[in-house]
Design a protein around this motif. Sequence first.
Motif, PDB file in Angstrom:
ATOM      1  N   ASP A  26       4.550 -12.776  -1.545  1.00 52.48           N
ATOM      2  CA  ASP A  26       5.181 -13.693   0.068  1.00 52.48           C
ATOM      3  C   ASP A  26       4.713 -12.054   1.250  1.00 52.48           C
ATOM      4  O   ASP A  26       4.832 -12.383   2.029  1.00 52.48           O
ATOM      5  N   ALA A  27       4.392 -11.693   0.244  1.00 51.51           N
ATOM      6  CA  ALA A  27       2.707 -10.413   1.193  1.00 51.51           C
ATOM      7  C   ALA A  27       2.238 -10.895   1.822  1.00 51.51           C
ATOM      8  O   ALA A  27       0.865 -10.018   2.474  1.00 51.51           O
ATOM      9  N   LEU A 103       3.153   4.496  -9.103  1.00 52.97           N
ATOM     10  CA  LEU A 103       3.904   4.450  -8.829  1.00 52.97           C
ATOM     11  C   LEU A 103       5.163   4.325  -9.883  1.00 52.97           C
ATOM     12  O   LEU A 103       4.665   3.982 -10.518  1.00 52.97           O
ATOM     13  N   SER A 104       6.613   5.324  -9.420  1.00 51.52           N
ATOM     14  CA  SER A 104       7.877   5.708 -10.235  1.00 51.52           C
ATOM     15  C   SER A 104       8.549   4.280  -9.853  1.00 51.52           C
ATOM     16  O   SER A 104       8.500   3.257  -9.379  1.00 51.52           O
ATOM     17  N   LYS A 105       8.468   3.949 -11.298  1.00 49.28           N
ATOM     18  CA  LYS A 105      10.122   2.402 -11.775  1.00 49.28           C
ATOM     19  C   LYS A 105      11.141   3.429 -11.946  1.00 49.28           C
ATOM     20  O   LYS A 105      11.278   4.505 -12.477  1.00 49.28           O
ATOM     21  N   PRO A 106      12.106   2.724 -11.090  1.00 52.98           N
ATOM     22  CA  PRO A 106      12.171   1.385 -10.616  1.00 52.98           C
ATOM     23  C   PRO A 106      11.609   2.045  -9.229  1.00 52.98           C
ATOM     24  O   PRO A 106      11.739   2.759  -8.362  1.00 52.98           O
ATOM     25  N   ASP A 108      10.954   0.560  -5.039  1.00 58.85           N
ATOM     26  CA  ASP A 108      11.234   0.021  -3.960  1.00 58.85           C
ATOM     27  C   ASP A 108      10.404  -0.977  -3.034  1.00 58.85           C
ATOM     28  O   ASP A 108       9.397  -0.432  -3.503  1.00 58.85           O
ATOM     29  N   ILE A 109      10.641  -2.097  -2.681  1.00 55.01           N
ATOM     30  CA  ILE A 109       9.700  -2.813  -1.963  1.00 55.01           C
ATOM     31  C   ILE A 109       8.644  -2.534  -0.731  1.00 55.01           C
ATOM     32  O   ILE A 109       7.493  -2.457  -1.231  1.00 55.01           O
ATOM     33  N   ALA A 110       9.478  -1.850   0.030  1.00 57.11           N
ATOM     34  CA  ALA A 110       8.239  -1.316   0.639  1.00 57.11           C
ATOM     35  C   ALA A 110       7.395  -0.166   0.224  1.00 57.11           C
ATOM     36  O   ALA A 110       6.071  -0.054   0.342  1.00 57.11           O
ATOM     37  N   GLU A 114       3.576  -0.477   0.654  1.00 52.21           N
ATOM     38  CA  GLU A 114       2.176   0.071   1.136  1.00 52.21           C
ATOM     39  C   GLU A 114       1.299   1.047   0.967  1.00 52.21           C
ATOM     40  O   GLU A 114       0.389   1.934   0.748  1.00 52.21           O
ATOM     41  N   ILE A 115       2.054   1.122  -1.116  1.00 47.61           N
ATOM     42  CA  ILE A 115       0.744   1.146  -2.376  1.00 47.61           C
ATOM     43  C   ILE A 115      -0.168   0.215  -1.845  1.00 47.61           C
ATOM     44  O   ILE A 115      -1.266   1.293  -2.440  1.00 47.61           O
TER      45      ILE A 115
END
Length: 121
Positions: A26-27, A103-106, A108-110, A114-115
């Motif tokens: 999508d991005a 990146l930690s789970k869960p 967020d989409i942002a 971002e990363i």
Amino acid sequence: MAEAKKVFVFDDNRDILDLCTFILEDAGYEIRTSESANDIENQVKDYMPDIIFMDNWLPDLGGIEATKAIKNHPDLKHIPVIYFSANNDISSLADEAGADSYLSKPFDIAALEEIVKKHLS
């Protein structure tokens, strides 16, 4: 138009792979996913992604060993690896693996977008 940047996500959880695929396509990114780190060097070499997400718990080769294999490979070590885990100790796991970030789970989409942006710009 610039060629789409390529993201490779390693995770043994199909739902997470589907979610990442959905968000990143999508991005505007191209994405490949794998549920195992088996033969990691060849999996990565066949696709030559611009960035890799590496889950901690993977069948066969765990995320730490898989990340080390990539980082010890002369043709692959330049690719940023983002360590990807629900483990509380994710920053020290990422350090041990030699990952570029985590990146930690869960997630967020942002944070995911971002990363990716940060490491691809």
